[in-house]
Design a protein around this motif. Structure first.
Motif, mmCIF file in Angstrom:
data_model
loop_
_atom_site.group_PDB
_atom_site.id
_atom_site.type_symbol
_atom_site.label_atom_id
_atom_site.label_comp_id
_atom_site.label_asym_id
_atom_site.label_seq_id
_atom_site.Cartn_x
_atom_site.Cartn_y
_atom_site.Cartn_z
ATOM 1 N N ASN A 7 0.838 -1.188 0.000
ATOM 2 C CA ASN A 7 0.000 0.000 0.000
ATOM 3 C C ASN A 7 0.883 1.251 0.000
ATOM 4 O O ASN A 7 1.722 1.429 0.880
ATOM 5 N N LEU A 8 0.649 2.119 -1.003
ATOM 6 C CA LEU A 8 1.496 3.314 -1.134
ATOM 7 C C LEU A 8 1.364 4.231 0.081
ATOM 8 O O LEU A 8 2.359 4.752 0.591
ATOM 9 N N THR A 9 0.137 4.431 0.541
ATOM 10 C CA THR A 9 -0.068 5.328 1.682
ATOM 11 C C THR A 9 0.689 4.825 2.913
ATOM 12 O O THR A 9 1.347 5.599 3.615
ATOM 13 N N LEU A 10 0.632 3.505 3.125
ATOM 14 C CA LEU A 10 1.345 2.951 4.283
ATOM 15 C C LEU A 10 2.856 3.157 4.133
ATOM 16 O O LEU A 10 3.545 3.527 5.097
ATOM 17 N N LYS A 64 2.054 10.070 -9.328
ATOM 18 C CA LYS A 64 2.342 11.209 -8.441
ATOM 19 C C LYS A 64 3.158 10.786 -7.212
ATOM 20 O O LYS A 64 3.457 11.609 -6.340
ATOM 21 N N GLY A 65 3.499 9.500 -7.136
ATOM 22 C CA GLY A 65 4.179 8.964 -5.954
ATOM 23 C C GLY A 65 5.443 9.727 -5.600
ATOM 24 O O GLY A 65 5.751 9.937 -4.424
ATOM 25 N N TYR A 96 11.045 -5.329 -10.491
ATOM 26 C CA TYR A 96 9.600 -5.549 -10.529
ATOM 27 C C TYR A 96 9.103 -4.928 -11.832
ATOM 28 O O TYR A 96 9.798 -4.104 -12.442
ATOM 29 N N PRO A 97 7.893 -5.320 -12.302
ATOM 30 C CA PRO A 97 7.444 -4.853 -13.615
ATOM 31 C C PRO A 97 7.098 -3.363 -13.645
ATOM 32 O O PRO A 97 6.749 -2.781 -12.617
ATOM 33 N N ASN A 98 7.174 -2.803 -14.828
ATOM 34 C CA ASN A 98 6.833 -1.383 -15.066
ATOM 35 C C ASN A 98 7.598 -0.435 -14.162
ATOM 36 O O ASN A 98 7.094 0.599 -13.759
ATOM 37 N N LYS A 99 8.814 -0.826 -13.839
ATOM 38 C CA LYS A 99 9.618 -0.008 -12.946
ATOM 39 C C LYS A 99 9.744 1.400 -13.526
ATOM 40 O O LYS A 99 10.216 1.586 -14.630
ATOM 41 N N SER A 100 9.306 2.350 -12.750
ATOM 42 C CA SER A 100 9.349 3.732 -13.188
ATOM 43 C C SER A 100 10.800 4.169 -13.383
ATOM 44 O O SER A 100 11.679 3.778 -12.624
ATOM 45 N N THR A 155 11.613 4.738 -6.373
ATOM 46 C CA THR A 155 11.033 4.395 -7.668
ATOM 47 C C THR A 155 9.773 3.549 -7.499
ATOM 48 O O THR A 155 8.810 3.706 -8.244
ATOM 49 N N ALA A 156 9.779 2.659 -6.502
ATOM 50 C CA ALA A 156 8.609 1.791 -6.308
ATOM 51 C C ALA A 156 7.377 2.630 -5.956
ATOM 52 O O ALA A 156 6.254 2.308 -6.349
ATOM 53 N N MET A 157 7.574 3.737 -5.238
ATOM 54 C CA MET A 157 6.433 4.616 -4.909
ATOM 55 C C MET A 157 5.861 5.218 -6.181
ATOM 56 O O MET A 157 4.646 5.290 -6.362
ATOM 57 N N GLU A 158 6.746 5.625 -7.073
ATOM 58 C CA GLU A 158 6.280 6.234 -8.317
ATOM 59 C C GLU A 158 5.654 5.212 -9.249
ATOM 60 O O GLU A 158 4.757 5.521 -10.026
#
Ligand code: 5AD
Length: 334
Positions: A232-235, A264-265, A293-297, A256-259
């Protein structure tokens, strides 16, 4: 500085009604202690070859559906030169745990890059005290190695054939050797509790980490955790914000994982305690293959994209640091 107790941390993590307060408080603590400058670290992912089998990571040795690469010494140093030319004041050398790069080879790379007048950060996993010492003597300034989780049982489940004690030994050796030492954790591993996240934060405080990277877990299809839900991003942002409040002057990246979980991460993190961005400066051919991980920003994010990142920083009223960005008291002259 606020020192929350374990119970207070747990209460804050469990209660979502005060998130706005938490994020703005962490933003204020960041501003008062590290200012409005954002440090950009140029990340070179120089090898996606890994001898470990961490259950969550796409680079794990047992993933046969990945095109493995190893950049040569020349490719790595050329990439670093380009990043320095573009204005980067720190080069982060990251890879899987790839022991084909010997201590001598890595020292040679570090020495060459240090001549470019930049800080050098390593993120290459577990090595011996002697190796860490050799890298330090060669000029390395910082080292990133996440504890991932302080829940020992969970750690052992997630990291077959690895040991929690050795992980701790690495972090302590790095501190002892005078590295600016970065660690951090994943948020959202199956079986992870709020209590253990509180322990993670207390651990960061206890070892007086210089940098903390926190990222939500993102499932990778070619791993045993493929079917697990993402963290969970918020957590993850809350764990980060609490870390900022407990360790006011450290460096904290917007990860990067947040984004990856939310476009907007990155901005959300920068406005909730973070003061660092680690743009990917790896030559594009390689960086698309560095699939933790996939789609890594940021995959295929080019050195040339620095302008966009600078614009983003300015758009939220912040500035790009012109220094090497050490933790305030460590090397304040640089
Ligand atoms: N999701 C999120 N982060 C991951 N990492 C590895 N695999 C994943 C994943 N599936 C993180 C680990 C490691 C860092 C380099 O990448 O925390 O320390």
């Amino acid at each position: 500085m606020t020192n929350f107790t374990k119970q207070e941390i747990i209460d804050i993590l469990k209660d979502n009604s005060r998130n706005d307060w938490l994020f703005s408080h962490a933003d204020r603590v960041r501003k008062d202690n590290t200012g409005d400058e954002i440090h950009l670290r140029g990340l070179i992912e120089f090898s996606n070859t890994c001898s470990r089998t961490c259950k969550y990571c796409g680079l794990r040795a047992e993933n046969s559906r990945i095109d493995r690469y190893r950049m040569t010494v020349e490719e790595i140093t050329e990439c670093a030169q380009k990043a320095v030319n573009a204005g980067y004041k720190t080069i982060v050398l990251q890879s899987g745990e790839d022991y084909s790069y010997t201590t001598n080879t890595l020292c040679k790379i570090i020495e060459t890059i240090k001549k470019l007048d930049t800080a050098v950060t390593l993120s290459i996993g577990e090595r011996s005290f002697e190796d860490y010492k050799a890298f330090k003597d060669a000029g390395a300034d910082r080292f990133l190695i996440r504890i991932e989780t302080t829940d020992k049982n969970l750690y052992n489940q997630m990291h077959p054939n690895m040991s929690f004690e050795n992980r701790l030994r690495c972090i302590k050796d790095l501190k002892k050797l005078g590295y600016e030492t970065g660690t951090g954790c994943l948020v959202g591993l199956a079986g992870q509790t709020i209590e253990s996240l509180a322990d993670d934060i207390l651990f960061f405080k206890d070892i007086n980490a210089d940098m903390i990277g926190i990222g939500p877990f993102i499932p990778h299809p070619n791993t045993p955790l493929a079917k697990n839900p993402a963290g969970n991003l918020t957590l993850a942002l809350k764990v980060m914000a609490l870390t900022r409040i407990m360790l006011p002057d450290i460096n904290i990246p917007a990860t990067t994982a947040m984004e990856t979980l939310n476009p907007k991460g990155r901005i959300m993190a920068l406005q909730s305690g973070a003061n660092v961005i680690m743009p990917n400066v790896t030559t594009a051919d390689f960086s698309t293959k560095y699939e933790i991980y996939p789609n890594k920003s940021g995959t295929g994010e080019h050195i040339e994209q620095r302008k966009q990142i600078e614009d983003l920083i300015k758009s939220i009223g912040r500035t790009v640091s012109k220094t090497q960005g050490f933790r305030k008291d460590n090397k304040s002259s640089k």
